[in-house]
Design a protein around this motif. Structure first.
Motif, PDB file in Angstrom:
ATOM      1  N   LEU A   1       0.838  -1.206   0.000  1.00 17.43           N
ATOM      2  CA  LEU A   1       0.000   0.000   0.000  1.00 17.43           C
ATOM      3  C   LEU A   1       0.861   1.239   0.000  1.00 17.43           C
ATOM      4  N   ARG A   2       1.867   1.245   0.855  1.00 16.93           N
ATOM      5  CA  ARG A   2       2.718   2.426   0.965  1.00 16.93           C
ATOM      6  C   ARG A   2       3.484   2.654  -0.323  1.00 16.93           C
ATOM      7  N   ARG A   3       4.011   1.586  -0.897  1.00 16.80           N
ATOM      8  CA  ARG A   3       4.867   1.726  -2.064  1.00 16.80           C
ATOM      9  C   ARG A   3       4.062   2.128  -3.300  1.00 16.80           C
ATOM     10  N   LYS A   4       2.911   1.510  -3.486  1.00 11.88           N
ATOM     11  CA  LYS A   4       2.137   1.784  -4.697  1.00 11.88           C
ATOM     12  C   LYS A   4       1.341   3.072  -4.584  1.00 11.88           C
ATOM     13  N   GLY A   5       0.972   3.441  -3.384  1.00 16.40           N
ATOM     14  CA  GLY A   5       0.354   4.744  -3.168  1.00 16.40           C
ATOM     15  C   GLY A   5      -0.980   4.909  -3.860  1.00 16.40           C
ATOM     16  N   VAL A   6      -1.328   6.164  -4.186  1.00 17.07           N
ATOM     17  CA  VAL A   6      -2.599   6.479  -4.812  1.00 17.07           C
ATOM     18  C   VAL A   6      -2.346   7.266  -6.085  1.00 17.07           C
ATOM     19  N   ASN A   7      -3.385   7.443  -6.870  1.00 18.47           N
ATOM     20  CA  ASN A   7      -3.261   8.211  -8.101  1.00 18.47           C
ATOM     21  C   ASN A   7      -2.783   9.620  -7.820  1.00 18.47           C
ATOM     22  N   LYS A   8      -1.703  10.028  -8.472  1.00 20.21           N
ATOM     23  CA  LYS A   8      -1.179  11.383  -8.257  1.00 20.21           C
ATOM     24  C   LYS A   8      -2.180  12.444  -8.689  1.00 20.21           C
ATOM     25  N   THR A   9      -3.036  12.085  -9.625  1.00 18.13           N
ATOM     26  CA  THR A   9      -3.976  13.091 -10.134  1.00 18.13           C
ATOM     27  C   THR A   9      -4.973  13.537  -9.093  1.00 18.13           C
TER      28      THR A   9
ATOM     29  N   ASP B   1      -9.676   5.158   6.919  1.00 19.25           N
ATOM     30  CA  ASP B   1      -9.450   4.431   5.659  1.00 19.25           C
ATOM     31  C   ASP B   1      -8.631   5.273   4.697  1.00 19.25           C
ATOM     32  N   GLN B   2      -9.008   6.531   4.564  1.00 22.49           N
ATOM     33  CA  GLN B   2      -8.315   7.410   3.634  1.00 22.49           C
ATOM     34  C   GLN B   2      -6.862   7.576   4.033  1.00 22.49           C
ATOM     35  N   ALA B   3      -6.593   7.724   5.342  1.00 25.02           N
ATOM     36  CA  ALA B   3      -5.218   7.874   5.816  1.00 25.02           C
ATOM     37  C   ALA B   3      -4.403   6.611   5.534  1.00 25.02           C
ATOM     38  N   ILE B   4      -5.022   5.437   5.676  1.00 21.60           N
ATOM     39  CA  ILE B   4      -4.327   4.183   5.380  1.00 21.60           C
ATOM     40  C   ILE B   4      -3.983   4.119   3.894  1.00 21.60           C
ATOM     41  N   ARG B   5      -4.905   4.539   3.030  1.00 20.82           N
ATOM     42  CA  ARG B   5      -4.649   4.513   1.591  1.00 20.82           C
ATOM     43  C   ARG B   5      -3.509   5.458   1.217  1.00 20.82           C
ATOM     44  N   ILE B   6      -3.400   6.555   1.928  1.00 16.35           N
ATOM     45  CA  ILE B   6      -2.350   7.525   1.624  1.00 16.35           C
ATOM     46  C   ILE B   6      -1.007   7.071   2.182  1.00 16.35           C
TER      47      ILE B   6
ATOM     48  N   SER C   1      -9.156   1.463  -9.698  1.00 20.01           N
ATOM     49  CA  SER C   1      -7.924   2.131 -10.132  1.00 20.01           C
ATOM     50  C   SER C   1      -6.778   1.959  -9.155  1.00 20.01           C
ATOM     51  N   PHE C   2      -7.062   1.519  -7.919  1.00 17.99           N
ATOM     52  CA  PHE C   2      -5.994   1.373  -6.937  1.00 17.99           C
ATOM     53  C   PHE C   2      -5.113   0.172  -7.285  1.00 17.99           C
ATOM     54  N   PRO C   3      -3.795   0.378  -7.400  1.00 17.89           N
ATOM     55  CA  PRO C   3      -2.903  -0.729  -7.754  1.00 17.89           C
ATOM     56  C   PRO C   3      -2.940  -1.882  -6.756  1.00 17.89           C
TER      57      PRO C   3
ATOM     58  N   PHE D   1      -8.202  -5.343 -11.929  1.00 17.54           N
ATOM     59  CA  PHE D   1      -8.858  -5.387 -10.628  1.00 17.54           C
ATOM     60  C   PHE D   1      -9.206  -6.822 -10.273  1.00 17.54           C
ATOM     61  N   ASP D   2      -8.935  -7.198  -8.999  1.00 19.12           N
ATOM     62  CA  ASP D   2      -9.172  -8.564  -8.524  1.00 19.12           C
ATOM     63  C   ASP D   2     -10.146  -8.498  -7.352  1.00 19.12           C
ATOM     64  N   GLN D   3     -11.360  -9.014  -7.560  1.00 20.32           N
ATOM     65  CA  GLN D   3     -12.400  -8.926  -6.534  1.00 20.32           C
ATOM     66  C   GLN D   3     -12.001  -9.669  -5.261  1.00 20.32           C
ATOM     67  N   VAL D   4     -11.394 -10.824  -5.401  1.00 16.79           N
ATOM     68  CA  VAL D   4     -10.999 -11.610  -4.226  1.00 16.79           C
ATOM     69  C   VAL D   4      -9.941 -10.861  -3.424  1.00 16.79           C
ATOM     70  N   LEU D   5      -8.947 -10.316  -4.120  1.00 18.39           N
ATOM     71  CA  LEU D   5      -7.898  -9.547  -3.455  1.00 18.39           C
ATOM     72  C   LEU D   5      -8.493  -8.320  -2.765  1.00 18.39           C
TER      73      LEU D   5
END
Length: 473
Positions: free
Chosen positions: A5-13, A64-69, A115-117, A125-129
């Motif tokens: 999560l940390r490495r892939k991060g979120v969309n820069k846009t 949740d948002q803080a974890i994604r960031i 869109s989240f890696p 996108f993988d529903q199970v994952l």
């Protein structure tokens, strides 16, 4: 998974708007909270109750948002985020979005989540994952329905923010002008009318000193301070032995002496200016100030061994009596008079400099008037400059100077009135602008939007008139 999560991060846009919401919380340290179960609401906004359930949902959405960031960094340092305030801000923003009839449909929510890696395998996108990550107790620990509703609200907030602060489109000419000003280096020449020099020609009567003291007592207030007893040894086992024997009421010096250790006593010091003997670990300083007189610390690691500390005395913040600081008050009276004497001289010199500059350069003109002309090193107009005295104070005034207006008026500084002159401007090369242009465009746009959003959020908070019923632990 956290590292992913940390490495892939979120969309820069969309990262900028996520950061805005968290930054607007003005949170530095986290807040532990509990809800009063005797009431049915967590608080009120816009005069209406916010249910405990709605607040908890907003809090978890913010989490949740803080974890994604931040990914795994959230679980290490997440206590530095003020998620409680963030939850209230989300509720305030959502209420405003509701007034504006802003919505997000299911397709938008699905597309955003996909869109989240970290929800993808092999770029798909993988529903199970997705379900595995969202429901994992060590990660989000949410139901997919609640997680998706949190995303829906986040996208609604994004639409509100986009409406409140639409992207500013700058022409290349406007962008280049802003870039040059931001990145050019300037050199100033200046004359300073040092108030302390003028103070030498002033005098302070006893009644003036007393009056100044009475009117400016807070200026002389001393912060809280402590005095410590302590022993220091390179032998960890010896420090542990001493620590085990120490109990309330123990004679620290006598017990230490049996172990051939010497108890020393520190001079008083404040939390802002600790004695270096104890300052190797800043966290320890806070612990010392939280101790009660007579209380001991556990063995603490120091650069040259181990310390055991006892709080000997705690001095509360206080204003010393006049007789104890009379010389200091007198110096303040004289300095104030020095500023008052310097200002007319600076005004007079400014008029003379304006006239002399018609035929001379600034340095020659200033020297001819018997003024001491000094020069700064080259520095950027928007460059952060720390601990450089007057240069930092000159920055705001220097921002108004250009090749058409090189001379300032009389400006106030912490040392006395000053007059500055734009002696040299070094512009960045055109090739540098071309290579930086798009990044600079995005940065400038984000800065402009941030300023608008800060004002927007302050106004919303004022209208919402938040009344929280949350109790802190």
């Amino acid at each position: 998974m956290l590292e992913i999560l940390r490495r892939k991060g979120v969309n820069k846009t969309i990262l900028w708007f996520i950061a805005i919401v968290i930054i607007l919380s003005f949170g530095v340290f986290g807040t532990a909270y509990r809800l009063d179960n005797t009431v049915n609401s967590a608080g009120t906004i816009y005069g209406h109750n916010v249910s405990i359930k709605d607040f908890q949902q907003a809090y978890l959405d913010a989490r949740d948002q803080a974890i994604r960031i931040y990914g795994d960094e959230f679980f290490k340092n997440g206590n530095r985020l003020d998620l409680e305030q963030e939850a209230w801000d989300r509720l305030i923003l959502l209420k405003e979005a509701q007034k504006r009839d802003i919505h997000t449909n299911d397709q938008e929510v699905v597309a955003y989540i996909a869109s989240f890696p970290f929800f993808q395998r092999n770029g798909q996108f993988d529903q199970v994952l997705y379900e595995e990550i969202v429901q994992n107790p060590r990660l989000f620990d949410r139901s997919t329905i609640d997680f998706e509703e949190g995303i829906r609200k986040q996208l609604i907030i994004k639409k509100l923010i986009d409406a409140a602060a639409p992207e500013v489109v700058l022409s290349d000419a406007e962008l280049k002008k802003a870039y040059q000003k931001r990145n050019e280096k300037i050199t100033l020449e200046y004359v300073l009318f040092n108030a302390s020099d003028f103070a030498k020609n002033a005098a302070a009567r006893d009644d003036e000193i007393k009056t100044f003291y009475e009117q400016h007592k807070e200026q002389f207030r001393l912060p809280p301070s402590i005095v410590l007893n302590y022993v220091q040894t390179k032998d960890k086992a010896l420090a542990d032995t001493l620590s085990k024997e120490l109990t309330p009421g123990t004679n620290f010096a006598a017990l230490a002496k049996t172990l051939k250790l010497e108890v020393k006593t520190s001079a008083p010091f404040t939390q802002e200016a600790p004695i270096l003997t104890f300052a190797s670990n800043p966290d320890n300083i806070g612990k010392f100030f939280a101790m009660k007189p007579g209380e001991y610390s556990f063995p603490l690691e120091a650069p040259d061994g181990w310390q055991i500390v006892q709080l000997k005395k705690k001095n509360v913040s206080a204003v010393p009596a006049l007789q104890d600081i009379k010389d200091k008050v007198k110096d303040s009276v004289l300095l104030k008079k020095g500023f008052a004497l310097a200002k007319p001289q600076a005004d007079k010199s400014l008029k003379a400099l304006r006239e002399a500059l018609k035929t001379k350069n600034f340095k020659t003109a200033a020297t001819g008037l018997g003024l001491n002309c000094q020069e700064t090193p080259a520095f950027g107009r928007k460059e952060y400059i720390a601990n450089v005295g007057l240069i930092e104070e000159f920055q705001q005034e220097a921002d108004e100077l250009n090749t058409d207006k090189r001379l300032s008026g009389v400006i106030s500084t912490s040392q006395g009135p000053a007059i500055i002159y734009l002696e040299k401007v070094e512009k960045p090369e055109d090739g540098q602008f071309e290579s930086d242009k798009e990044n600079f465009r995005q940065m400038l746009s984000a800065e402009g939007r941030n300023q608008i959003l800060i004002t927007f959020m302050v106004q919303l908070r004022t209208k919402a008139n938040l009344q929280s019923k949350i109790k802190h632990q």
